[in-house]
Design a protein around this motif. Structure first.
Motif, mmCIF file in Angstrom:
data_model
loop_
_atom_site.group_PDB
_atom_site.id
_atom_site.type_symbol
_atom_site.label_atom_id
_atom_site.label_comp_id
_atom_site.label_asym_id
_atom_site.label_seq_id
_atom_site.Cartn_x
_atom_site.Cartn_y
_atom_site.Cartn_z
ATOM 1 N N ARG B 178 -22.999 -5.940 -42.285
ATOM 2 C CA ARG B 178 -22.989 -6.090 -43.746
ATOM 3 C C ARG B 178 -21.579 -5.819 -44.280
ATOM 4 O O ARG B 178 -21.092 -6.519 -45.167
ATOM 5 N N ARG B 181 -19.023 -8.576 -43.107
ATOM 6 C CA ARG B 181 -19.247 -9.807 -43.875
ATOM 7 C C ARG B 181 -18.533 -9.757 -45.217
ATOM 8 O O ARG B 181 -18.004 -10.756 -45.702
ATOM 9 N N ASP B 184 -15.217 -10.848 -44.643
ATOM 10 C CA ASP B 184 -15.106 -12.140 -43.929
ATOM 11 C C ASP B 184 -14.564 -11.994 -42.518
ATOM 12 O O ASP B 184 -13.803 -12.848 -42.034
ATOM 13 N N ASP B 208 -22.371 -12.880 -36.089
ATOM 14 C CA ASP B 208 -21.885 -14.233 -35.804
ATOM 15 C C ASP B 208 -22.073 -14.609 -34.346
ATOM 16 O O ASP B 208 -22.301 -15.770 -34.021
#
Lengths: 391, 391
Positions: B178, B181, B184, B208
């Protein structure tokens, strides 16, 4: 017959003479099969791993000894095992090739050599072949000069196949290495079709790296291979880790980044080791292999219209032929179309020709007995006769 | 008993209860053993390789189907097999990490993650652990901020172990993902100790990449592993080749450079496939595994002075204990020194503790029956009693 969940129990090499171009040198020996059964479990070779904790130091099973013997046999200073020849190309490419660097390949280089260069951002430049599909030292020198004009510098690495995958032709690596040495270009000998098949000598060839394939040519399970080098180049490609944790200050001993640490920790390595004594013996018998190839080739060439595309007489058992003016003529009208050939071969206990292929195709006679070679020769003649190609 | 040339026929998992920390999840299933025997030969899965000529497209044996099932089981979009988890780290690192780039690891990252970063010239930066040796999302966020101050940019990649190799502690990858993300940062989930051991769900975790180890945790021969990803990231890490021969104009179809083309062409892949249905079942029984671990741990902790260094109660069967104030006291005077412990365990049919280790050591109870767990627990108690540690 199933062995599990839709996986059929493969019996190709038990029931057939297999002339598949890439499979002939990778059939397990009985000793390898036994070793694979005993070492099938994951980290099976690690039971007796002690400090300094690296695969090639383990003495039980005798992995350290195998590494020494293998290096001596190749006449190189150091060797590591790798998960396939391609991982040897990758390790060497990552050591020498940076983005935008020209790398010398040949017009017959295997795709995995291209991928190894591509993954580093290198620019592949192929040496031209001559009319007989052979890579010569002269052509190598010309390409190096051409690259130098294009890039303002010589290639950073050369990867040269001793025997190529397309024609099975033998290229003069020794003379090519003489040229690359004049330009200080490290040279990798790709022995995917030679190491484990015929006698090779790294020092005599004068190469910096030798790569061999376990599953293609050393009677080992996949993925397996070997990467050998000189003491000097070993310090570069087998450099030990220099990284450190910024908080923990951990260091990682003598692990080698280009190898990603330990490489073949179980069945693959032990299969390679168990076959090794047999492989050392079989390379000495390579003249018998060429004789078997000749028996099959003479039968094929006696069918009018068949052409050999590989150099002839053969110096390797992987052979490319053109049967457009012979066996392919039958495919035009046969109810099985082009599939008649592989089908007729299978009926005679021979497999490994791509189903449907009747134009330009490859086969490999490696590992046959004389009797099997004669059977294959007779099978081609019988199929030709059956279909009116010879009377 | 020899199987060939000084290679002893290994019978560790036939004759002993093996509590080796890294071997418990890699023992072959009977189906895998059968499959390995049938597919021992080099390029054994390639018999029916047809256009577009890539491993994951082969339908006989059902490799294509296996890839689809495996991706669905991990709840990810795409998957490839790799020669060990480390080759998954390497493929991802080579895709995202350039020289000088900071990469987020943890204070408990495995050495192969460090090597993957080192080989690309990346700079590893470790997330600190808390007092319980756990990696938290808060610590991850702090480290990202610290890296940003140091490098002027966020890390290009994060590699986070769900369960680490040192303590077998479970780290909150979902919360860490979290955080990454928000910045990025692509995140790789290292499931070397979880994929094939306990239930995992890639989409739920929000990662990912997911990496698993065949020979560590999926009952497969070495080297084998899996790399799964999302459709979006798959286009990056599973990009197809774009290189071309400058003379021949050859292109290489849909081969993937980060995979070096095809990966596991034989016994390793078929072993992984044959064990897969069993692996899918066994992860559902992970509570039984924890119960077995608890039985052994309670025995060990009943010996005064023994401390558990892993989080407790356990959430994984790999466990690190400190027996300096218990079993190590015996080593001071025992005629076998520290070797008495592993020796006494072997006498009771238990192997896998490093010979000589009596201070801080690890073991793994994975894959035992309840009866075996009780036997191991009783063995530790008996050895303690025999040596006067308990009365």
């Amino acid at each position: 017959m199933k062995c599990a969940h839709g996986i059929e129990a493969r019996q190709v090499n038990e029931l057939f003479i297999n002339i598949d171009p890439i499979q002939a040198g990778g059939r397990l020996t009985a000793d390898a099969m036994k070793a694979v059964i005993a070492y099938g479990d994951g980290y099976s070779v690690c039971d007796n791993c002690r400090k300094p904790n690296r695969l090639d130091y383990i003495s039980k099973p005798p992995i350290a000894e195998f590494h020494r013997d293998l290096a001596a046999w190749l006449n190189m200073d150091m060797v590591r095992t790798v998960p396939g020849a391609r991982r040897g190309f990758q390790a060497v490419a990552h050591t020498y090739v940076n983005k935008g660097d020209p790398v010398l390949l040949t017009s017959l280089s295997h795709y995995t050599e291209f991928l190894a260069v591509e993954e580093c951002g290198g620019i592949p430049r192929e040496i031209a072949v001559d009319a007989g599909h052979r890579v010569t030292a002269e052509a190598a020198a010309m390409k190096i000069e051409e690259v130098t004009r294009e890039f303002g510098r010589v290639p950073v690495l050369a990867l040269i196949d001793h025997v190529d995958y397309q024609y099975g032709n033998m290229h003069d690596v020794k003379e090519i290495a003489r040229v690359t040495r004049q330009y200080d270009i490290p040279i990798l000998y790709n022995g995917a079709y030679t190491v484990g098949i015929l006698p090779v000598d790294g020092k005599d060839l004068g190469v910096d790296f030798m790569v061999g394939s376990g599953h293609k040519s050393m009677a080992a399970p996949a993925p397996s291979g070997v990467l050998a080098t000189t003491t000097e180049r070993g310090a570069e490609v087998f450099r030990t880790t220099a990284t450190e944790g910024d908080i923990t200050k951990r260091k990682f001993g003598i692990k080698e980044p280009a190898m990603m640490g330990c490489t073949l920790m179980g069945a693959t390595l032990v299969g390679l080791m168990a076959s090794f004594p047999h492989v050392k013996e079989r390379v000495k018998q390579f003249d018998r292999e060429l004789e078997n190839n000749r028996i099959v080739m003479e039968a094929l060439l006696s069918v009018e219209g068949t052409k050999v595309l590989s150099e002839y007489p053969r110096r390797h058992t992987l052979t490319r032929i053109d049967t457009i003016a012979s066996f392919d003529k039958v495919a035009e009208y046969h109810k099985k179309r082009g599939f008649y050939l592989s089908s007729a071969l299978e009926e005679r206990g021979i497999t490994g020709v791509i189903p449907g292929a009747t134009k330009i195709w490859k086969f490999n006679t490696y590992g046959m007995t004389r009797k099997q070679a004669m059977h294959v020769a007779e099978a081609f003649l019988a199929i030709a006769q059956e279909n009116g190609l010879i009377s």
